[in-house]
Design a protein around this motif. Structure first.
Motif, PDB file in Angstrom:
ATOM      1  N   ALA A   9       0.821  -1.205   0.000  1.00 23.06           N
ATOM      2  CA  ALA A   9       0.000   0.000   0.000  1.00 23.06           C
ATOM      3  C   ALA A   9       0.863   1.266   0.000  1.00 23.06           C
ATOM      4  O   ALA A   9       0.540   2.243  -0.662  1.00 23.06           O
ATOM      5  N   LYS A  10       1.977   1.264   0.727  1.00 24.02           N
ATOM      6  CA  LYS A  10       2.811   2.462   0.840  1.00 24.02           C
ATOM      7  C   LYS A  10       3.860   2.579  -0.261  1.00 24.02           C
ATOM      8  O   LYS A  10       4.225   3.670  -0.663  1.00 24.02           O
ATOM      9  N   ILE A  11       4.345   1.443  -0.756  1.00 19.07           N
ATOM     10  CA  ILE A  11       5.427   1.458  -1.738  1.00 19.07           C
ATOM     11  C   ILE A  11       4.908   1.328  -3.159  1.00 19.07           C
ATOM     12  O   ILE A  11       5.388   1.983  -4.068  1.00 19.07           O
ATOM     13  N   VAL A  31       9.589  -5.593   4.760  1.00 15.48           N
ATOM     14  CA  VAL A  31      10.190  -4.904   3.628  1.00 15.48           C
ATOM     15  C   VAL A  31      11.311  -4.023   4.154  1.00 15.48           C
ATOM     16  O   VAL A  31      11.110  -3.227   5.069  1.00 15.48           O
ATOM     17  N   ILE A  32      12.513  -4.167   3.571  1.00 14.71           N
ATOM     18  CA  ILE A  32      13.683  -3.392   3.990  1.00 14.71           C
ATOM     19  C   ILE A  32      14.212  -2.649   2.775  1.00 14.71           C
ATOM     20  O   ILE A  32      14.352  -3.226   1.697  1.00 14.71           O
ATOM     21  N   LYS A  33      14.518  -1.356   2.958  1.00 17.24           N
ATOM     22  CA  LYS A  33      15.103  -0.555   1.889  1.00 17.24           C
ATOM     23  C   LYS A  33      16.521  -0.191   2.306  1.00 17.24           C
ATOM     24  O   LYS A  33      16.737   0.347   3.388  1.00 17.24           O
ATOM     25  N   ASP A  34      17.509  -0.494   1.435  1.00 17.21           N
ATOM     26  CA  ASP A  34      18.895  -0.186   1.792  1.00 17.21           C
ATOM     27  C   ASP A  34      19.289   1.192   1.256  1.00 17.21           C
ATOM     28  O   ASP A  34      18.491   1.898   0.641  1.00 17.21           O
TER      29      ASP A  34
END
Length: 98
Positions: A9-11, A31-34
């Motif tokens: 929903a957010k990404i 969910v991980i964003k580097d």
């Protein structure tokens, strides 16, 4: 794996490149964003643990630099060559504190 996209929903939509097949249906996902703006998905799955056969054998392992690993039964494993080269380079490096 059949699904190659993940929708959040957010990404929004993310294309998935699977590293391996999931052993069961996922119950949740993290969910991980580097720092390189890549997303990584970590799935939680519930599986039945595999029961191993009983044994009385056990081995202790000592990790070192000159000998990579020494087992409690006396077996020694030498360090791989690339590791030896890096250790030699580290010995020559001079650190400067600013």
């Amino acid at each position: 794996m059949v699904n190659t996209k993940f929708r959040s929903a957010k990404i929004g939509k993310l294309k998935i490149v699977w590293s391996r097949k999931l052993p069961a249906a996922p119950s949740s996902v993290t969910v991980i964003k580097d720092s390189a703006h890549r997303y990584f998905l970590s799935f939680v799955v519930e599986i039945q643990p595999e029961i191993l056969a009983q044994t009385d054998n056990s081995v202790g392992i000592d990790l070192g630099i000159s000998t990579f690993a020494t087992f409690s039964d006396g077996t020694k494993v030498n360090a791989p060559k690339p590791l030896k080269k890096r250790i030699k380079k580290l010995r020559k490096v001079k650190f400067v504190i600013i």
